[in-house]
Every structure is written in C-alpha cells, then in structure tokens.
Design a protein around this motif. Structure first.
Motif, PDB file in Angstrom:
ATOM      1  N   GLY A 827       0.794  -1.222   0.000  1.00 24.87           N
ATOM      2  CA  GLY A 827       0.000   0.000   0.000  1.00 24.87           C
ATOM      3  C   GLY A 827       0.822   1.265   0.000  1.00 24.87           C
ATOM      4  O   GLY A 827       0.308   2.352  -0.330  1.00 24.87           O
ATOM      5  N   TYR A 828       2.111   1.172   0.367  1.00 23.31           N
ATOM      6  CA  TYR A 828       2.975   2.354   0.338  1.00 23.31           C
ATOM      7  C   TYR A 828       3.092   2.928  -1.079  1.00 23.31           C
ATOM      8  O   TYR A 828       3.428   4.100  -1.259  1.00 23.31           O
ATOM      9  N   PHE A 829       2.810   2.107  -2.082  1.00 23.79           N
ATOM     10  CA  PHE A 829       2.968   2.542  -3.469  1.00 23.79           C
ATOM     11  C   PHE A 829       1.763   3.345  -3.969  1.00 23.79           C
ATOM     12  O   PHE A 829       1.683   3.663  -5.153  1.00 23.79           O
ATOM     13  N   MET A 830       0.859   3.711  -3.067  1.00 23.63           N
ATOM     14  CA  MET A 830      -0.332   4.445  -3.472  1.00 23.63           C
ATOM     15  C   MET A 830       0.006   5.787  -4.117  1.00 23.63           C
ATOM     16  O   MET A 830      -0.653   6.194  -5.088  1.00 23.63           O
ATOM     17  N   LYS A 831       1.007   6.475  -3.625  1.00 23.75           N
ATOM     18  CA  LYS A 831       1.350   7.779  -4.214  1.00 23.75           C
ATOM     19  C   LYS A 831       1.831   7.613  -5.649  1.00 23.75           C
ATOM     20  O   LYS A 831       1.470   8.396  -6.535  1.00 23.75           O
ATOM     21  N   MET A 832       2.628   6.594  -5.909  1.00 27.67           N
ATOM     22  CA  MET A 832       3.080   6.330  -7.266  1.00 27.67           C
ATOM     23  C   MET A 832       1.902   5.929  -8.155  1.00 27.67           C
ATOM     24  O   MET A 832       1.813   6.333  -9.315  1.00 27.67           O
ATOM     25  N   LEU A 833       0.998   5.116  -7.604  1.00 27.74           N
ATOM     26  CA  LEU A 833      -0.189   4.718  -8.369  1.00 27.74           C
ATOM     27  C   LEU A 833      -1.059   5.933  -8.666  1.00 27.74           C
ATOM     28  O   LEU A 833      -1.586   6.064  -9.785  1.00 27.74           O
ATOM     29  N   GLU A 834      -1.211   6.794  -7.686  1.00 24.17           N
ATOM     30  CA  GLU A 834      -1.994   8.020  -7.904  1.00 24.17           C
ATOM     31  C   GLU A 834      -1.422   8.828  -9.064  1.00 24.17           C
ATOM     32  O   GLU A 834      -2.163   9.263  -9.958  1.00 24.17           O
ATOM     33  N   ASN A 835      -0.124   8.996  -9.059  1.00 25.67           N
ATOM     34  CA  ASN A 835       0.504   9.767 -10.140  1.00 25.67           C
ATOM     35  C   ASN A 835       0.259   9.112 -11.490  1.00 25.67           C
ATOM     36  O   ASN A 835      -0.040   9.786 -12.486  1.00 25.67           O
ATOM     37  N   LYS A 836       0.358   7.802 -11.539  1.00 29.23           N
ATOM     38  CA  LYS A 836       0.157   7.084 -12.796  1.00 29.23           C
ATOM     39  C   LYS A 836      -1.282   7.216 -13.281  1.00 29.23           C
ATOM     40  O   LYS A 836      -1.533   7.521 -14.460  1.00 29.23           O
TER      41      LYS A 836
END
Length: 843
Positions: A827-836
């Motif tokens: 779930g830490y990768f949410m910011k990267m997913l948001e950007n994508k």
C-alpha cells in the motif's frame, strides 16, 4: 565409465571447472541509487512466506539470521585475509540438542484432565493416577500433530520424565505452542503465563532457578491451557544449548548497508580488504517465471584498500534449520552435483508435505539448496558444525582431510561454500545461490499444486538453478535497472524518504505470497497473513497491498482475486458478499476465518475490479465475473450506507456499527461498479449505480459531519478516523464526494499527528502505516502529503521493534502492536499509483 567416475569425484570432492562470467567491471556493486534508512530488519533471502531470512540488527554480524517469525535461519559468512578470519554475517549458535521432544518429533505420553484439579498439581510429588492418559499434542480436531482431542474449555497436562544426568549447570531451552491462555510450570515453579494469545514454537531459555531443579530422577512439566474461542492446542518440550563453539570470533567492521527494491547491499572492512556483499531476490514483476523461481543470489566482491596483494578466501554456511518447523526434527543432508553445478541439499526425513498450516509455522517439507556453478576456485561441502569452520580458519579451504562424506543425518550438520581468490591485488568477485524446492507449494481447493515456475512438472529445481547460474549477469543488471527506475520514480512522487519506504516494502510485499497455476492454467497468487492469523488469500490483505500490483503488474492482483471469485462462482460460498479468505496457509480449500466482513470484502472486490479495468484500459477481467459482482454491489446498495455491527479490515479494533470509513468503501464499490458498466457500454446501468453512489455520498456528508472533520461512526460526535477509502474517488475521477470532504480531513489530520504517525482513529494511539500513506494521498498539496508521510519514515528508522516491517504500531513509542512481514506494505505505493492514474486520466 571414465566420464562417470570423473563426475562422481566432482560431486564427492567439490571439484569444479570452468568459470562463470565476472561482474567486477560491470558496476553491479556500485548501484546508482542508495538508501540510508535504518531498517527495522534487513531483507536477505526473500522467496515466499516460508523461505524468508532477515537480519534483525543494524550490523549483519551482530545476531543470528532469522526467519521473519524470529526463529533462527542460520547463515554464517567469513572472509579470511592473510590467515585472519573476519565474520561478516551471523553468529555461532549450535543447533539445539533434543532433551524432551515436542509432538512434531514424538507423540509423547502424559496424564491429563479436563476438570480443574485439587491440590498442588504442578509439583513432582502430586498423584495423577486418577487422570486420563494420552499422547501429545492435545487440541481441537483441526490442529496439527494432534493425538488427543480436547474440546472443552480447559485441559491440564502433566508430563513426567526421568533424567539420568544433572543439568543444573547447563543452558536449557523450553519450546511450547499454545492456543489460547497458557500457563506452564517445571517442578512446581511457574515459567510461562501468556494471557489471551496463541503462538506456535515459542523458544525461550529457562531461568537459572528452574534449571537448578532439573536433577537426576523424576521431574515434571505441568501445564494448563484455557481455550476462550476457536481452536485449542498445547505442546511443549526441552532442549540443551551448546555454547562451546567459538569459531569466527573476530567480527568485520560494517561500513554501510542499503536496502533497494530487489537487493540489499553491505560493505565491510576486513583488515586491509573491503568486502561488498549483495543479497538479490530477483522479484521482477514483468517476469513471472523469474519472480516465482525459488532461487536467490549472494554476491561478493573483495578489493584491497592498501595497494598490496592479499591472500583471500570467503566462507558461507547454512544449516538444516531452514527445513524444520521445530528443533529436533530429523533431517538428511546430501552433497552432490552434475556437469554444471555442485550443491548441498537438506530436508526432513519424514517430508510431511502440506501437512502443517497456520501462522507462526515454518516449512518442514521439501529441500533447501546451497549451489555453486563449477569453477576451480570454489567448493561446497557438508560436515559438522565446528569442524568445517575450524578447518577453513586454519587452511582457507573446506576440504577436510580423510573426509568424503556425501550424506549425513547429523543434527549439527552444515552446508558450507568457500571460494579461494588466491593473491588479490585488484577487485575479484563471485556468487553463490540459495534456493528451496517445496515439491508442492499449496493445496488449492483440494488439489496439491506445484509452484508456478515448475509449469506442472516441466521444470525441476536443478534446471532452475542452471538457468539462474547461466543468467546471473543479465538478471543482476535487470535488478539494478529496476531498482534505479523505481527509486527515481518514487523519489519524484514523494521525495527521498518516500522512495526509501517503498524500497523497504517491495520485497516484503511480494514475498508474502506464493504463485501457482490452477488446473485450468489460471494464475493464482495467494498471500499469507503473517503474524495476524495465517489466513491464505485474505481479501482485506489484497486490498491494501493492491497499489504495488496495480502499478507494476495487474495480473498479480487478478491472481489474488481469482480464488475469491472462484469460491463464490463454484457454489462453495453462497453468501451475497465475498469470503474473507480461502483457507489457512498453505491450505486454500475455503474460508477458515471465524467471522465475516460483509461490507468490507464486497467493497474491496468491487473497487479493485474497477481499478484493474481503469489501469488496463478495459473491463475484460470484471466482465468474466459480472454476475457475482452484481450480487455483491446490490448487497452494498442495501447494507453499505450505514453498516451494521461488524468487522472491517482493521479487525483488531473489534466490531462496531455505523462505521463512516467503511461506508465510504461501500459507496466507492458501488461507484466502481458503475464505472465498469460504463466501460462495458451499459449506459443505463452505469448511471443507476453512479447516481446511487452520489446520493449515498450526499447522505454520508450529513451523517458524518462533525464540524472541522468527519466522525469515526455516524452516531458518535467528537470522534474521528482516517478516511483512507476516499482515495479511490480521487483515482477514479468520478467526483462521488465533494472535494471539500478530503480537504477538511487532511487539514484535521495535520493537527492530530504524533512523532511516529497519524493514529488510525480517536480510540487509540496505534496506527496502520499503509493507511497513513493512503490518507496522505488525499492531500492535493505535495508538502501536505509529505507532512503526513514523513512520520512513517521516522517510525521505520527509529522503531524499537527490530522485526521485518510492521504495519501496526504505536504512534507515541514506536513499538509494533503485533503484525510483521505482511504484504499490506504494498500500500505504500499508493502515491506512485496516484501519479500514474491521474497522468493517464489527463491524456
């Protein structure tokens, strides 16, 4: 015959020929990016929930290498420079010697009663002749190693034993397993009192006052276990600890450590020579064969620092402890080889394939391997714990004279590798491979399934090692490139600290799963609930971990969801909402969790189905499961706005009703279904569900409003909680909730933070770090995101709980509440997913 005789000598003597290509000049030991975060624990070998080894200390040589559960998974490493040996990894700790076996090793005899005894029942002199007689272990029918069924609330057990020797001066170790409340006495002295908990294979040293009572003649271990709910279990045994081995006493000096997504880098000073070590788990998400293959690399490079030539040898060792769940299980260790490889392998003699399930348990079937490509400078041997090391210290090699052992059942065996660099005046390097063949990985709806990499038996473990040896350089370069790209992208998304958190989370999240194919060839990627309850395929673990997999390979997320769809679609699960799980790891035959999470799991599955469709640009996966998705969304229409008393993913907080954040999940699940319908061209259906979601959101804002924030539950003013489920409205771009809702929440969060993060809600100081990152992503302002994210980085770097990253901790004193090594840190990768997702939406 000559060729066969030559190969026989190779396997016996560890001879080698030829050379693998050297990466010394390729820059693989100088990564383009680094992490300076002090990790709570450092990932070393990360293959799956069973084959997983970590360093729990700042310096690699300060403690035993451990499985994520804390049990020893020994790895010892030393560099010999000009005749002086420097230990750079692990510490000496002799395997425990069996004194009294647990039921894993032997179904021991005991007296027991299910009625509360009178008198001094814990003491040696107590008369237990009226008690029933039975064999361990004692427990409810579903428990492992069971001999005597116990289904009442309480059981009292007395294990009487005779000792021939006086152990009063020896270190004695107790091992016990219990479920639930447990107390244990030795010769009348209280030793264990657990409170309400359940743990397997707890190992702890006995106090001196207890050891003094272990005298020749009659002794007794007496225990009482109270089963509050669910399963009940008790088992215990004793071991002796040998502290006489003192090899490799001189430690190297660790100069640096850096955790990157697929690799952990160390540098040590060993006198006039520096040693670089890389632990590589090639978990590359675009290569499922590579990701699922159970082989890791330990790479090493030596380089003089004084301009002089030095005589250098390296030593790396493992033990059969990697293949047992409990000390005392008998193992067999074998030395062998083929025309390309030399290897040692070890495993239990009984090979109880897929016979254990649960949380704090380790694999005791299949085989652990230590493998090297054949080259003149390297060798692999098996031998006794002290003897092999002592010979290396004296000679720089592990070819013990007059020893040609190729098989042993010794409890103190080691699997040893060494390489002799000779005189070194310039950098020189090499690598060794570690791996595990579990034979069968999971039981999936009553069929034993092999690991994905085997392709139903078309590939065996030796072929996997040969491929890993052949592809070493390309794989290392790919891992290096992936690390660099991921760290750069994460740094651009949230800064250096955010990138370091993602690097620490990456291997942990992926290696908490096992990949197989079902009988129809579908990819199945099942998680284990590490240190929470041992469930397999838990939907509310899939949900928080999803950003990592949506970002890098949605097929892996589908592999988590497919078993849950199948469970419903097959008719095995008939409720109008998804199951919580599909079993207890590694047995995936259907839900074993004691309760349901109706709104939670329905919302999770609908949201993730929509997210996959948006990321992939088509709703094909959801369309395959449209009837069951329709059943679930209609359940949410009826029950989702104001949830009744029930659990949600944060089940440690208990049941409660009118959960405002859970309501958001239901609303976004309905909206996600509408989005899917729109992508399928079903305009009328899309409008119906999206409009329903918007209407529910309007009601939500009124029901949850509490002035400068929104409530924890609709019925309780002056409460608050993280509304992390709201992030999907931002990612889906549906504007279901007014933008002011997220703005108000973020502003309030900034006033409620503690040093180690934003509490989960107003009830306690504890938090969930995955949800903090999601809540931080609600912020439209980059600096506000960082203000909420940064305390998670502080927690990771300062936590007093030195274990693989825990996602549940106290925000004031940093200690872990319980969980560790769980997949939810994806779930830490949410910011990267948001950007994508926002970037794709703007195109």
């Amino acid at each position: 015959m000559k060729n066969l005789f030559f190969l026989f000598l190779v396997s016996i003597l560890g001879l080698s020929y030829g050379c693998s290509p050297s990466p010394a000049s390729s820059g693989l030991f100088e990564p383009a990016v680094k992490s300076t975060l002090r990790a709570p624990a450092y990932p070393l070998i990360t293959i799956d929930p069973y084959t997983s080894a970590w360093s729990f200390t700042d310096c690699l040589y300060d403690d035993v290498v451990r499985h994520w559960t804390g049990v020893n998974y020994p790895l010892i490493g030393a560099l010999r420079v000009d005749g002086v040996s420097y230990r750079f990894m692990g510490v000496n700790e002799m395997p425990l010697k069996l004194l009294l076996p647990t039921a894993v090793v032997e179904r021991w005899d005991a007296a027991y009663t299910e009625n509360k005894p009178d008198g001094k029942w814990t003491e040696v002199a107590y008369d237990d002749r009226s008690w029933e007689k039975g064999k361990a272990a004692f427990g409810t029918p579903e428990m492992p190693n069971l001999s005597t069924t116990w289904e009442s609330r309480d059981v009292w057990v007395r294990r009487t034993f005779d000792l021939k020797d006086d152990y009063s001066g020896s270190p004695v170790i107790l091992e016990y397993s219990h479920d639930d409340i447990f107390e244990l006495y030795i010769n009348g002295i209280p030793v264990v009192a657990t409170g309400y908990s359940w743990r397997n294979n707890v190992v702890e040293a006995l106090p001196e006052e207890v050891i003094k009572t272990l005298l020749p003649g009659k002794n007794v271990i007496a225990a009482h276990c109270h089963n509050r709910t669910g399963g009940g279990y008790t088992d215990f045994g004793l071991y002796l600890k040998d502290e006489s081995v003192t090899t490799f006493e001189t430690a190297a000096q660790q100069k640096s450590v850096s955790v990157l997504p697929t690799q952990t880098y160390y540098t040590f000073a060993c006198g006039p020579v520096e040693l670089d070590v890389i632990f590589t788990s090639p978990l590359l998400p675009d290569d499922l064969d590579l990701l699922s293959t159970p082989v890791n690399y330990i790479s090493y490079r030596v380089r003089p620092t004084d301009g002089q030539a030095h005589d250098v040898q390296i030593y790396i060792e493992a033990t059969p402890a990697w293949t047992v769940n409990s000390p005392g299980q008998e193992t067999e260790t074998v030395l062998s080889g083929n025309e390309n490889l030399v290897f040692a392998k070890t495993g239990t003699t009984r090979q109880p394939i897929l016979q254990k399930k649960g949380d704090n348990v380790r694999i005791d079937w299949g085989y652990f391997y230590l493998v090297s490509g054949k080259k003149n400078s390297a060798a692999i041997r098996i031998g006794e714990y002290a003897g092999v090391k002592e010979h290396f210290i004296k000679t720089g090699n592990i070819a013990l004279p007059n020893v040609s052992e190729t098989k042993t059942n010794s409890s103190t065996a080691v699997l040893a590798f060494s390489e002799d660099f000779g005189k070194v005046s310039a950098p020189a390097d090499g690598y060794v491979m570690l791996g595990y063949d579990d034979i069968y990985s999971l039981q999936y709806f009553h069929e034993n399934r092999q690991g994905y990499w085997k392709h139903n038996g078309q590939t065996d473990i030796m072929q996997a090692f040969e491929r890993a040896d052949k592809n070493y350089l390309p794989v290392m370069k790919r891992c290096n490139a992936f690390n660099t790209n991921m760290m750069n992208e994460a740094g651009q998304a949230g800064g250096k600290e955010y990138a370091e958190l993602c690097a620490l989370a990456y291997r942990q999240a992926i290696a908490a799963h096992k990949m197989i194919e079902d009988k129809d060839g579908n990819l199945i990627f099942l998680s284990k609930e590490n240190f929470s309850n041992g469930s397999i395929g838990t939907v509310d673990l899939t949900y928080p971990s999803s950003p990592l997999f949506l970002l890098y390979n949605p097929d892996l997320l589908k592999g988590m969801m497919t078993p849950v769809f199948y469970f419903s679609e097959s008719g095995r699960w008939n409720k109008p909402f998804p199951a919580h799980d599909v079993g207890t790891y590694p047995i995936a035959n259907g839900q074993t969790y004691g309760g349901d999470m109706p709104v939670e799991e329905a919302g999770n599955m609908l949201i993730l189905a929509a997210a996959i469709a948006i990321v992939e640009g088509n709703p094909g996966y959801a369309k395959q499961h449209w009837p069951v998705l329709t059943t679930w969304v209609n359940y949410l229409l009826k029950e989702g706005l104001d949830p009744e008393n029930q659990l949600c993913t944060d089940d440690f907080a208990g049941h409660f009703a009118h959960n405002a954040n859970l309501s958001i999940k239901a609303i976004m699940g309905i909206a996600g279904y509408g989005k899917l319908a729109a992508m399928m061209g079903e305009k009328e259906t899309a409008e119906k569900y999206i409009n329903a979601a918007k209407d529910m959101a309007r009601q939500w804002t009124q029901m949850a409003d509490d002035g400068d924030h929104y409530r924890l539950t609709f019925d309780k003013p002056d409460t608050w909680s993280q509304k992390y489920n709201l992030i999907w409205d931002k990612l889906f771009g549906l504007n279901i909730f007014p933008e002011q809702v997220a703005e108000k929440e973020v502003a309030y969060y900034l006033t409620r933070q503690n040093r180690y993060g934003l509490p989960l809600d107003s009830r306690k100081d504890y938090t969930k770090t995955d949800w903090i990152i999601w809540s931080a992503c609600l912020a439209n302002d980059y600096e506000d995101f960082r203000k909420i994210m940064l305390p998670v980085h502080v927690y990771a770097g300062e936590t007093v709980s030195r274990i693989p990253l825990s996602d549940w901790h106290d925000t004031k004193d940093s200690h872990s509440m319980n969980f560790r090594a769980r997949s939810v840190v994806g779930g830490y990768f949410m910011k990267m997913l948001e950007n994508k997702m926002l970037k794709n939406k703007s195109k």
